[in-house]
Write a protein that holds these residues in place. Structure first.
Motif, PDB file in Angstrom:
ATOM      1  N   TRP A  10       0.813  -1.230   0.000  1.00  0.00           N
ATOM      2  CA  TRP A  10       0.000   0.000   0.000  1.00  0.00           C
ATOM      3  C   TRP A  10       0.839   1.270   0.000  1.00  0.00           C
ATOM      4  CZ3 TRP A  10       1.713   2.290   4.327  1.00  0.00           C
ATOM      5  CH2 TRP A  10       2.090   1.479   5.402  1.00  0.00           C
ATOM      6  N   ILE A  11       2.157   1.133   0.135  1.00  0.00           N
ATOM      7  CA  ILE A  11       2.985   2.329   0.194  1.00  0.00           C
ATOM      8  C   ILE A  11       3.177   2.893  -1.217  1.00  0.00           C
ATOM      9  CG2 ILE A  11       5.262   1.226  -0.018  1.00  0.00           C
ATOM     10  CD1 ILE A  11       4.396   4.099   2.378  1.00  0.00           C
ATOM     11  N   ALA A  12       2.965   4.183  -1.363  1.00  0.00           N
ATOM     12  CA  ALA A  12       3.104   4.842  -2.660  1.00  0.00           C
ATOM     13  C   ALA A  12       4.317   5.766  -2.636  1.00  0.00           C
ATOM     14  CB  ALA A  12       1.844   5.650  -2.986  1.00  0.00           C
ATOM     15  N   ARG A  13       5.075   5.730  -3.716  1.00  0.00           N
ATOM     16  CA  ARG A  13       6.162   6.696  -3.874  1.00  0.00           C
ATOM     17  C   ARG A  13       5.669   7.796  -4.793  1.00  0.00           C
ATOM     18  NH1 ARG A  13      11.077   4.009  -6.245  1.00  0.00           N
ATOM     19  NH2 ARG A  13      10.344   4.823  -8.256  1.00  0.00           N
ATOM     20  N   PRO A 116      14.258   7.497   1.927  1.00  0.00           N
ATOM     21  CA  PRO A 116      15.377   8.408   2.158  1.00  0.00           C
ATOM     22  C   PRO A 116      16.179   8.609   0.879  1.00  0.00           C
ATOM     23  CG  PRO A 116      15.821   6.258   3.123  1.00  0.00           C
ATOM     24  CD  PRO A 116      14.390   6.242   2.663  1.00  0.00           C
ATOM     25  N   ASP A 117      16.912   9.698   0.832  1.00  0.00           N
ATOM     26  CA  ASP A 117      17.672  10.039  -0.359  1.00  0.00           C
ATOM     27  C   ASP A 117      18.573   8.878  -0.774  1.00  0.00           C
ATOM     28  OD1 ASP A 117      18.571  11.675  -2.436  1.00  0.00           O
ATOM     29  OD2 ASP A 117      20.278  12.386  -1.235  1.00  0.00           O
ATOM     30  N   GLY A 118      18.478   8.475  -2.048  1.00  0.00           N
ATOM     31  CA  GLY A 118      19.307   7.403  -2.567  1.00  0.00           C
ATOM     32  C   GLY A 118      18.727   6.020  -2.406  1.00  0.00           C
ATOM     33  N   ASP A 119      17.575   5.904  -1.772  1.00  0.00           N
ATOM     34  CA  ASP A 119      16.942   4.591  -1.571  1.00  0.00           C
ATOM     35  C   ASP A 119      15.543   4.632  -2.166  1.00  0.00           C
ATOM     36  OD1 ASP A 119      15.974   2.164  -0.758  1.00  0.00           O
ATOM     37  OD2 ASP A 119      16.652   2.337   1.307  1.00  0.00           O
ATOM     38  N   GLU A 120      15.457   4.421  -3.473  1.00  0.00           N
ATOM     39  CA  GLU A 120      14.165   4.537  -4.149  1.00  0.00           C
ATOM     40  C   GLU A 120      13.223   3.384  -3.830  1.00  0.00           C
ATOM     41  OE1 GLU A 120      14.777   5.152  -8.298  1.00  0.00           O
ATOM     42  OE2 GLU A 120      15.565   7.176  -8.014  1.00  0.00           O
ATOM     43  N   GLY A 121      13.768   2.294  -3.266  1.00  0.00           N
ATOM     44  CA  GLY A 121      12.899   1.187  -2.869  1.00  0.00           C
ATOM     45  C   GLY A 121      12.263   1.400  -1.519  1.00  0.00           C
ATOM     46  N   GLY A 122      12.824   2.325  -0.749  1.00  0.00           N
ATOM     47  CA  GLY A 122      12.261   2.642   0.556  1.00  0.00           C
ATOM     48  C   GLY A 122      12.734   1.693   1.648  1.00  0.00           C
ATOM     49  N   ARG A 123      12.438   2.054   2.865  1.00  0.00           N
ATOM     50  CA  ARG A 123      12.822   1.221   4.011  1.00  0.00           C
ATOM     51  C   ARG A 123      11.946   1.552   5.217  1.00  0.00           C
ATOM     52  NH1 ARG A 123      18.550   4.134   5.401  1.00  0.00           N
ATOM     53  NH2 ARG A 123      18.840   3.722   3.179  1.00  0.00           N
ATOM     54  N   TRP A 124      11.957   0.612   6.178  1.00  0.00           N
ATOM     55  CA  TRP A 124      11.274   0.816   7.445  1.00  0.00           C
ATOM     56  C   TRP A 124      12.212   1.511   8.429  1.00  0.00           C
ATOM     57  CZ3 TRP A 124       6.246   0.164   8.092  1.00  0.00           C
ATOM     58  CH2 TRP A 124       5.548  -0.775   7.328  1.00  0.00           C
ATOM     59  N   HIS A 125      11.670   2.423   9.202  1.00  0.00           N
ATOM     60  CA  HIS A 125      12.359   2.992  10.340  1.00  0.00           C
ATOM     61  C   HIS A 125      11.487   2.807  11.573  1.00  0.00           C
ATOM     62  CE1 HIS A 125      15.399   5.968   8.298  1.00  0.00           C
ATOM     63  NE2 HIS A 125      15.625   4.708   8.017  1.00  0.00           N
ATOM     64  N   GLY A 126      12.128   2.578  12.711  1.00  0.00           N
ATOM     65  CA  GLY A 126      11.388   2.424  13.958  1.00  0.00           C
ATOM     66  C   GLY A 126      11.391   3.710  14.771  1.00  0.00           C
TER      67      GLY A 126
END
Length: 554
Positions: A10-13, A116-126
């Motif tokens: 469901w996450i959209a860029r 985040p910048d440079g990570d077009e696939g995205g990531r989880w942060h806690g």
């Protein structure tokens, strides 16, 4: 938590048409994406891509002015808004949508997804909650580690409650500048207050019972003293339990509904804050100041606890003991307590909730024995007990710990570097003596429930003084034990030393002088342990050397 190992579908860029990543969004419907207001603007076209669904083509999107809520300050200077609802030019597959979930501002860890910048696939942060209730409608979050600060590419991304695995809001912004440590979330209820159409894609119990919403009681005049008392409770001031009588009609009923409405994230809107902007500021509660407001007429104690558990996301074990795990205490408004299915059983439950740190505003419809008993058992009796415990703690400091510290300081000098601690401990005794005298002569109004913050401040200060005294006494006791050890060592060594040196009269005299010096230093008051250790080592060292003429002598 296994879901954190993959990109949510469901996450959209959100990108510009030329591929520049602007932020993130949440797919709520095949043609609708929720994001932060500062990510997009009306009159522009954007590209939306579900990065968690391989092979799915991106679609274009726009936002209309009436579905774009820029960040602004409300009538009280509190930050709000910063939301937008994109409309897609073509629907995305319905199986990838998610729903928002209303949840009393999360009391545990959360996870957010962004780019985040440079990570077009995205990531989880806690992250963890910093303040569930604050001065505005945005919830502050602290990253679990410095590397998990939500960078700008997280704006608009979903925030997931780790306990329930529900999307409970979206990331709005990040502190700017070096050393920034926080990000901000708009919870589901705040989102619905700004974009009512999002309610169609939102689940979870609403915080305010429909029977308590403004409009269910005929409009009345503001009862300013009562409104001030309510706002103080909503701000977390005074004793955590407030017991009051509010008939179901009249100015007090209207004033209570006004406070509940203004304290709720979903019901507090720009329109009603403008409407009360000319009211005395002390009568306006902060937004997000309660977890739920419930009319308990006809409800059993078990049903009340179930509703509390639902709002807190407690699924498997709805017991009062579970409240101990909350980082922020439960804040609940319960109205018509005397009209519950079994008022006595409900009061027993409320007593248990209060013992587990809950903040409770209890409104009875009629004065009487139950309201009086609730006030006595939940407010006045425990308040008196707390003052009595504080007085006992002050007595212990001034009559037991203070003299004990003085006695030890007379017998032994502090270790190098610990004198400031001992001086602070002594100063704490003097302050405690003054506080005890103030309490003994202060008027009764200083010990009323609304002034309980004074008690809490005193408890904190006195607790710190007691712990400092106990630490100081412990340090001196350690030195006194060391003194006894040294005395024992000297006493045990002297007969042996005298025997070994018997054949050498000059050594006996020298040994005796060293022995006498060590004992003298050890018996001096206050004893300097470092000096005593040096004297003892000198004596023992002399005794242990090989006598002249013995084997091994040089």
């Amino acid at each position: 938590m296994a879901s954190r190992l993959r990109t949510p579908s469901w996450i959209a860029r959100i990108e510009t048409p030329d591929g520049c990543v602007l932020g993130a969004g949440v797919l709520l419907a095949p043609e609708r994406v929720l994001t932060a207001g500062h990510v997009v603007s009306p009159g522009h076209r954007y590209t939306v891509r579900l990065v968690g669904v391989p092979g799915l083509a991106a679609v274009t999107a726009t936002v209309s002015p009436d579905e774009h809520v820029p960040q602004r300050e409300d009538a009280f200077g509190d930050r709000s808004g910063d939301l937008a609802l994109l409309r897609l030019s073509a629907p995305l597959p319905a199986e990838h949508v998610t729903r928002l979930h209303r949840l009393a501002a999360p009391h545990g860890p959360v996870s957010m997804y962004g780019f985040p910048d440079g990570d077009e696939g995205g990531r989880w942060h806690g992250a963890t909650l910093v303040a569930a209730r604050g001065r505005d409608s945005q919830v502050q979050l602290r990253p679990l580690t410095p590397g998990e600060l939500a960078a700008p590419g997280f704006s608009g991304g979903g925030v997931v409650d780790d306990t329930t695995d529900q999307v409970i809001g979206i990331v709005l912004s990040v502190d700017e500048g070096p050393g920034s440590a926080f990000s901000y979330m708009s919870p589901a209820e705040t989102i619905v207050s700004h974009l009512p159409q999002v309610a169609a894609w939102t689940d979870g119990a609403e915080a305010v019972d429909p029977r308590l919403r403004t409009g269910t009681v005929a409009a009345g005049r503001l009862d300013v003293p009562f409104a001030t008392e309510l706002a103080s409770w909503f701000r977390g001031e005074g004793w955590p339990v407030l017991v009051t009588v509010v008939p179901d009609r009249g100015d007090r009923a209207w004033t209570l509904q006004r406070a509940i409405t203004l304290a709720d994230r979903e019901l507090r809107t720009h329109r009603n804050t403008i409407a009360v902007s000319h009211d005395p500021p002390e009568t306006v509660p902060p937004v997000g100041a309660h977890d739920l407001a419930l009319d308990v007429k006809g409800l059993t104690a078990a049903e009340v606890m179930d509703k509390i558990a639902e709002r807190l996301g407690i699924r498997d074990d709805p017991r009062p003991e579970r409240l101990d795990a909350l980082r922020v205490p439960l804040a609940a408004v319960l109205v018509a307590v005397d009209q519950a299915a079994d008022p006595d059983a409900l009061l027993a439950l409320l007593g248990r909730l209060a013992r587990h740190r809950a903040r409770l505003l209890l409104a009875f419809r009629h004065p009487g024995e139950r309201a009086t008993r609730a006030g006595e058992t939940l407010v006045h009796h425990p308040l008196r007990d707390r003052w009595a415990r504080l007085h006992a703690e002050l007595d212990r400091i001034t009559e037991e710990l203070g003299p004990a510290l003085d006695l030890r300081r007379d017998r032994v000098l502090p270790a190098p570097g610990t004198r400031p601690l001992l001086d602070q401990a002594e100063a704490g005794v003097r302050r405690s003596q003054m506080l005890r005298a103030w309490i003994a002569h202060s008027p009764d109004r200083e010990r009323e429930p609304g002034r309980a913050d004074l008690l809490f401040t005193f408890e904190g200060a006195v607790g710190r003084r007691r712990r400092r005294l106990e630490e100081a006494i412990g340090l001196l006791d350690t030195r006194l034990r060391r003194r006894e050890e040294l005395l024992g060592r000297v006493g045990a060594e002297w007969p042996l030393c005298r025997q070994r040196a018997a054949a050498h009269g000059d050594r006996v005299v020298a040994a005796y002088r060293l022995y006498e010096h060590a004992v003298s230093v050890l018996r001096q008051t206050p004893c300097d342990i470092e000096q005593a250790e040096a004297a003892v080592e000198c004596f023992v060292g002399f005794c242990s050397t090989t006598a002249p003429g013995e084997e091994g002598a040089s």
